[in-house]
Design an enzyme around this catalytic site. Sequence first.
Site, PDB file in Angstrom:
ATOM      1  N   LEU A 214      10.711  18.004  -0.512  1.00 23.24           N
ATOM      2  CA  LEU A 214      11.862  18.885  -0.269  1.00 23.24           C
ATOM      3  C   LEU A 214      11.427  20.063   0.607  1.00 23.24           C
ATOM      4  CD1 LEU A 214      13.863  19.076  -3.642  1.00 23.24           C
ATOM      5  CD2 LEU A 214      14.425  17.816  -1.574  1.00 23.24           C
TER       6      LEU A 214
ATOM      7  N   CYS B  51       3.897   5.105   9.709  1.00 21.56           N
ATOM      8  CA  CYS B  51       4.644   4.316   8.720  1.00 21.56           C
ATOM      9  C   CYS B  51       6.142   4.608   8.700  1.00 21.56           C
ATOM     10  CB  CYS B  51       4.062   4.547   7.327  1.00 21.56           C
ATOM     11  SG  CYS B  51       2.451   3.781   7.132  1.00 21.56           S
TER      12      CYS B  51
ATOM     13  N   LYS C 287       8.098  -1.511  -1.451  1.00 20.91           N
ATOM     14  CA  LYS C 287       7.426  -0.691  -0.431  1.00 20.91           C
ATOM     15  C   LYS C 287       8.439  -0.093   0.549  1.00 20.91           C
ATOM     16  CE  LYS C 287       4.586   1.120   2.418  1.00 20.91           C
ATOM     17  NZ  LYS C 287       3.977   2.412   2.079  1.00 20.91           N
TER      18      LYS C 287
ATOM     19  N   GLU D 126       0.842  -1.197   0.000  1.00 16.24           N
ATOM     20  CA  GLU D 126       0.000   0.000   0.000  1.00 16.24           C
ATOM     21  C   GLU D 126       0.879   1.248   0.000  1.00 16.24           C
ATOM     22  OE1 GLU D 126      -3.584   0.239  -0.005  1.00 16.24           O
ATOM     23  OE2 GLU D 126      -2.570   2.040  -0.670  1.00 16.24           O
ATOM     24  N   PHE D 127       0.560   2.185  -0.891  1.00 16.86           N
ATOM     25  CA  PHE D 127       1.353   3.426  -0.959  1.00 16.86           C
ATOM     26  C   PHE D 127       0.532   4.666  -0.619  1.00 16.86           C
ATOM     27  CE2 PHE D 127       3.349   0.394  -3.840  1.00 16.86           C
ATOM     28  CZ  PHE D 127       4.650   0.400  -3.368  1.00 16.86           C
TER      29      PHE D 127
HETATM   30  N1  LIG Z   1      -1.719   4.036   7.646  1.00 14.18           N
HETATM   31  C1  LIG Z   1      -1.259   4.168   6.416  1.00 14.18           C
HETATM   32  O1  LIG Z   1      -1.455   5.216   5.773  1.00 14.18           O
HETATM   33  C2  LIG Z   1      -0.509   3.052   5.747  1.00 14.18           C
HETATM   34  C3  LIG Z   1      -0.005   3.245   4.448  1.00 14.18           C
HETATM   35  C4  LIG Z   1       0.682   2.209   3.838  1.00 14.18           C
HETATM   36  C5  LIG Z   1       0.856   1.000   4.501  1.00 14.18           C
HETATM   37  N2  LIG Z   1       0.366   0.852   5.774  1.00 14.18           N
HETATM   38  C6  LIG Z   1       0.536  -0.448   6.423  1.00 14.18           C
HETATM   39  O2  LIG Z   1      -0.734  -1.080   6.466  1.00 14.18           O
HETATM   40  C7  LIG Z   1      -0.877  -1.848   7.663  1.00 14.18           C
HETATM   41  C8  LIG Z   1      -2.103  -1.375   8.443  1.00 14.18           C
HETATM   42  O3  LIG Z   1      -1.907  -0.032   8.823  1.00 14.18           O
HETATM   43  P1  LIG Z   1      -3.084   0.844   9.438  1.00 14.18           P
HETATM   44  O4  LIG Z   1      -2.540   2.213   9.615  1.00 14.18           O
HETATM   45  O5  LIG Z   1      -4.317   0.636   8.639  1.00 14.18           O
HETATM   46  O6  LIG Z   1      -3.254   0.142  10.870  1.00 14.18           O
HETATM   47  P2  LIG Z   1      -4.427   0.343  11.923  1.00 14.18           P
HETATM   48  O7  LIG Z   1      -3.821   0.129  13.234  1.00 14.18           O
HETATM   49  O8  LIG Z   1      -5.149   1.619  11.631  1.00 14.18           O
HETATM   50  O9  LIG Z   1      -5.453  -0.839  11.586  1.00 14.18           O
HETATM   51  C9  LIG Z   1      -5.190  -2.185  11.802  1.00 14.18           C
HETATM   52  C10 LIG Z   1      -6.473  -2.864  12.195  1.00 14.18           C
HETATM   53  O10 LIG Z   1      -6.289  -4.273  12.184  1.00 14.18           O
HETATM   54  C11 LIG Z   1      -7.078  -4.805  13.223  1.00 14.18           C
HETATM   55  N3  LIG Z   1      -6.689  -6.206  13.484  1.00 14.18           N
HETATM   56  C12 LIG Z   1      -5.700  -6.675  14.279  1.00 14.18           C
HETATM   57  N4  LIG Z   1      -5.677  -8.024  14.251  1.00 14.18           N
HETATM   58  C13 LIG Z   1      -6.660  -8.423  13.416  1.00 14.18           C
HETATM   59  C14 LIG Z   1      -7.139  -9.691  12.949  1.00 14.18           C
HETATM   60  N5  LIG Z   1      -6.576 -10.837  13.353  1.00 14.18           N
HETATM   61  N6  LIG Z   1      -8.181  -9.713  12.092  1.00 14.18           N
HETATM   62  C15 LIG Z   1      -8.740  -8.553  11.668  1.00 14.18           C
HETATM   63  N7  LIG Z   1      -8.332  -7.338  12.059  1.00 14.18           N
HETATM   64  C16 LIG Z   1      -7.308  -7.274  12.917  1.00 14.18           C
HETATM   65  C17 LIG Z   1      -6.892  -3.825  14.355  1.00 14.18           C
HETATM   66  O11 LIG Z   1      -7.874  -3.961  15.352  1.00 14.18           O
HETATM   67  C18 LIG Z   1      -6.967  -2.492  13.607  1.00 14.18           C
HETATM   68  O12 LIG Z   1      -8.279  -1.986  13.543  1.00 14.18           O
HETATM   69  C19 LIG Z   1       0.443  -1.663   8.425  1.00 14.18           C
HETATM   70  O13 LIG Z   1       1.304  -2.710   8.081  1.00 14.18           O
HETATM   71  C20 LIG Z   1       0.983  -0.357   7.869  1.00 14.18           C
HETATM   72  O14 LIG Z   1       2.375  -0.278   7.951  1.00 14.18           O
HETATM   73  C21 LIG Z   1      -0.312   1.851   6.413  1.00 14.18           C
END
Ligand SMILES: NC(=O)c1ccc[n+]([C@@H]2O[C@H](COP(=O)([O-])OP(=O)(O)OC[C@H]3O[C@@H](n4cnc5c(N)ncnc54)[C@H](O)[C@@H]3O)[C@@H](O)[C@H]2O)c1
Length: 424
Positions: free
Chosen positions: A243, A253, A197, A144-145
């Site tokens: 920049l 992240c 990523k 995801e980006f």
């Molecule tokens: N936040 C961003 O903008 C972003 C962008 C790119 C990549 N990512 C990556 O995406 C992933 C998720 O990030 P996020 O910010 O959405 O996290 P988040 O903490 O907002 O959401 C994660 C969710 O997963 C749930 N969860 C945990 N265990 C679970 C299970 N067994 N089954 C179902 N749900 C479960 C949690 O309760 C939580 O609601 C991470 O690896 C992050 O690095 C995030």
Amino acid sequence: MAVFGAGYVGLVTGACFADLGHDVVVRDVVPDRIDQLRAGKVPIHEPGLEELLHRNADRLTYTLDVGEAVRDAEFLYVAVGTPPTYSGDADLSAIWTVVDELGGLEGRAVMVMKSTVPVGTGAKVRHRLDERGLGHIGYVSNPEFTAEGTAVRDFQHPDRIVIGAFEDADGDAVEQLHRGIDGPFVRSDVPSAEMIKLAANAALMTRISFINEIANVCEATGADVVQVAEGVGLDRRIGPSFLRAGIGYGGSCFPKDSLALKQLAANSGYHFQLLNAVIEVNELQKRRVIGKLQQHLGSLRGKTVALLGVAFKPNTDDTREAPSLVLAGRLAAEGARVRAWDPIATIDSLAGVEQVETVAAALAGADAVVLVTEWPELAEIDWTAARESAGVAEPVFVDGRNMLDPASMRDSGWIYESIGRPSA
Ligand SMILES: NC(=O)c1ccc[n+]([C@@H]2O[C@H](COP(=O)([O-])OP(=O)(O)OC[C@H]3O[C@@H](n4cnc5c(N)ncnc54)[C@H](O)[C@@H]3O)[C@@H](O)[C@H]2O)c1
């Protein structure tokens, strides 16, 4: 499709795929989250998301039950958190829980990894699926980006969609799922997709720390980093984005992904020197604000400092690894009273920090103000009137995002400092 995780990534992914016409079941483990979503409430702040979820409500279901999520699913999207462990490695326990909870899946489904994971994770998940008799489940890395604050737009208009598959047919199926989105597709093997990523994030962080170091040298030599960045960024080989000098990056992240890449390299026997420097520069950059305050106020003991902005960037309520937390902690350690304002985010984890509802309340009687997050409403404020009503003769203003105009801030009576631009 099933989406595991109703967080920032899972909800945007689910909403955008529902908008493309797919039936989506979003599964989370937090009952309150699922209750809110069923009641039509969105548990996070992300522009455009609420409208998208409502518009596609008849194609979206929310559940705590894995069985319900996977029953008819052809795709199992994984968007659970991967926070750092004490060792700095990514904590993959939520991913293993998802894999271990899958059962009774008879048809062919493809697991699609959206969570950010270390290189090699796909191979380990593949192995675990096979061990558990789920060899018929495909596996695709589809990192995801999207950026918080612009995630819906980023998903619908991506720079690229990266698909790393063990089997071409699974990659093709995931590509088909995106029909309706015009993005170049980058097809790769699974480890390369995982590395794309991590490398993309590292490149962005490197640019931020680079321009912040240029800003610090500008301060020491009398140049203006805003003018410098413009002149540098117009070079087509370099480009203008990322920049903007400031007080450093934060968020859920960059800090954790840089740490995970650093540890991934170290665990593989490689010392990633450049990334170490990028991380260290970012840590020091946040702390330089304290020096700027001390330069004007001397000891900060007993002084009142207003922090404008708590979220790690505008248009999100996310405070994970936000620079505001480090600043609040450092200021408290110096004996200052800290008052924080943010239009939507809350700073609930720090003792001794008072959060107030309005900018005016944050400024009242403050000895110094630090602009931490460039919320657009801060550009609309009449800073002369704000200074007068603050009731301090010559309050110090540190603009941590170079958001405001130095000349008009100084004309407004503030002792105005910014990042990499000449002092008064
Ligand atoms: N936040 C961003 O903008 C972003 C962008 C790119 C990549 N990512 C990556 O995406 C992933 C998720 O990030 P996020 O910010 O959405 O996290 P988040 O903490 O907002 O959401 C994660 C969710 O997963 C749930 N969860 C945990 N265990 C679970 C299970 N067994 N089954 C179902 N749900 C479960 C949690 O309760 C939580 O609601 C991470 O690896 C992050 O690095 C995030």
